[in-house]
Design an enzyme around this catalytic site. Structure first.
Site, PDB file in Angstrom:
ATOM      1  N   LYS A  73      52.703  25.338  44.941  1.00 48.49           N
ATOM      2  CA  LYS A  73      51.970  25.997  43.840  1.00 48.49           C
ATOM      3  C   LYS A  73      51.960  25.010  42.674  1.00 48.49           C
ATOM      4  O   LYS A  73      52.702  25.130  41.706  1.00 48.49           O
ATOM      5  CB  LYS A  73      52.684  27.295  43.441  1.00 48.49           C
ATOM      6  CG  LYS A  73      52.060  28.535  44.069  1.00 48.49           C
ATOM      7  CD  LYS A  73      52.724  29.822  43.619  1.00 48.49           C
ATOM      8  CE  LYS A  73      52.140  30.392  42.341  1.00 48.49           C
ATOM      9  NZ  LYS A  73      50.792  30.942  42.456  1.00 48.49           N
TER      10      LYS A  73
HETATM   11  N1  PMP Z   1      47.123  31.763  47.332  1.00 54.05           N
HETATM   12  C1  PMP Z   1      47.146  31.272  46.091  1.00 54.05           C
HETATM   13  C2  PMP Z   1      46.289  30.118  45.752  1.00 54.05           C
HETATM   14  C3  PMP Z   1      47.979  31.852  45.102  1.00 54.05           C
HETATM   15  O1  PMP Z   1      48.003  31.374  43.855  1.00 54.05           O
HETATM   16  C4  PMP Z   1      48.764  32.967  45.446  1.00 54.05           C
HETATM   17  C5  PMP Z   1      49.633  33.618  44.416  1.00 54.05           C
HETATM   18  N2  PMP Z   1      50.892  33.036  44.372  1.00 54.05           N
HETATM   19  C6  PMP Z   1      48.685  33.449  46.772  1.00 54.05           C
HETATM   20  C7  PMP Z   1      47.868  32.818  47.675  1.00 54.05           C
HETATM   21  C8  PMP Z   1      49.506  34.635  47.206  1.00 54.05           C
HETATM   22  O2  PMP Z   1      50.858  34.291  47.222  1.00 54.05           O
HETATM   23  P1  PMP Z   1      51.997  35.377  46.994  1.00 54.05           P
HETATM   24  O3  PMP Z   1      51.705  36.488  47.906  1.00 54.05           O
HETATM   25  O4  PMP Z   1      53.249  34.664  47.333  1.00 54.05           O
HETATM   26  O5  PMP Z   1      51.930  35.778  45.570  1.00 54.05           O
END
Ligand code: PMP
Length: 308
Positions: free
Chosen positions: A160
């Site tokens: 991220k």
């Molecule tokens: N894809 C992206 C690009 C994101 O920013 C997120 C949010 N963190 C997700 C998927 C979903 O991840 P999570 O379920 O861990 O929040």
């Protein structure tokens, strides 16, 4: 979505007043984008606040830093404790969103990130449904973006990364300006990847399908893994298969998943109505269980919660 300030932000081991939690304009990450963050939620439960899957999120934060070559001087346990403390110290009885950020601080300039200090901040604030209450209840209108998800060899998609969200931002603005709620991005090979801040699932022949994260260049979502388990527990098979845009057009049901967005039905993709346009039965079942699990209402998912 406006931020509602809380009291204190954790910065490198100290609690700083919300208004004083500032950085110098020559902070490295601000210029070059090397940095990593997380999005976590704490929910109100019958036994007080609980953070949902805190350890998994914190682990992913450290993994993002590992990918970027950023050395964090805090352990997983330190950061878990700091996050709990930050939630505790701020007055958020109804729950909050939690944003840990690892960034390169002030001191050195130039593209090389290595000489810069690695700083960490953890902020919390109350945050409603990311795609709105109406979207969560009735479904959102999606547009396939003209922007491709970045190729994993251009930007590591399992991290991220702060700068990686430029790609998401471009797609989001394009979708909103065209009158849609959110964008779906395809990889450079034309396969479905993910949304700007969410993963996605479709329902086909009664089972759930989601793009395989590494292959599709999608983030390995914590919500995705929660939904995988919930769907299996409900007796639905989950398949990780690559898909094209027409798989989305022909889906019986579709929904997106993310910590901020939670589980949100997809009403249409490029104006093709999904199912009958209202949230489908499987979507509603997994969404309902997810909403109960995060609030500590289902004992079988208690291990996902960290009491603060
Ligand atoms: N894809 C992206 C690009 C994101 O920013 C997120 C949010 N963190 C997700 C998927 C979903 O991840 P999570 O379920 O861990 O929040």
């Amino acid at each position: 979505m406006a931020i509602t300030p809380t009291k204190k932000i954790w910065m490198d081991g100290e609690f700083v007043d919300w208004d004083k939690a500032t950085v110098h304009v020559l902070t490295h990450t601000l210029h070059y984008g090397t940095g990593a963050f997380e999005g976590i939620r704490a929910y109100k439960t019958d036994k007080g606040l609980a953070i949902f899957r805190l350890e998994e999120h914190t682990k992913r934060l450290l993994n993002s830093c590992k990918i970027l070559g950023m050395e964090v001087k805090y352990s997983l346990e330190d950061l878990v404790e700091a996050t709990k403390e930050t939630v505790r110290i701020n007055d958020v009885p109804d729950g909050c969103y939690i944003r840990p950020l690892v960034y390169l601080g002030y001191g050195e300039m130039g593209v090389n990130p290595q000489p810069s200090p690695v700083n960490i901040a953890i902020a919390v604030w109350p945050w409603g449904a990311y795609l709105g209450d109406h979207g969560a209840a009735n479904g959102v209108r999606m547009k396939i973006s003209s922007w491709s998800r970045h190729s994993p060899n251009a930007m590591p998609t399992a991290s991220k990364t702060v700068g990686g969200y430029v790609n998401s931002g471009l797609a989001k603005v394009e979708a909103i300006n065209a009158g849609y709620d959110e964008a779906i991005m395809l990889g450079v090979d034309g396969r479905v990847s993910e949304c700007t801040g969410e993963n996605l699932f479709i329902v086909r022949d009664g089972y759930l399908v989601s793009p395989p994260p590494s292959e599709a260049g999608a983030l390995r979502g914590v919500t995705l893994s929660s939904i995988h388990r919930i769907a299996n527990d409900l007796g639905y098979e989950v398949h990780f298969e690559s898909m094209r845009r027409d798989d989305l057009y022909l889906a019986e049901e579709a929904f997106l998943t993310g910590t901020a967005a939670e589980v949100v039905p997809i009403a249409s993709v490029d104006d093709r109505i999904v199912g009958d346009g209202s949230p489908g039965p499987i979507t509603l079942r997994v969404q309902g269980i997810y909403n109960q699990a995060v609030r500590g209402q289902l004992p079988q998912y208690e291990s996902w919660l960290t009491r603060v």
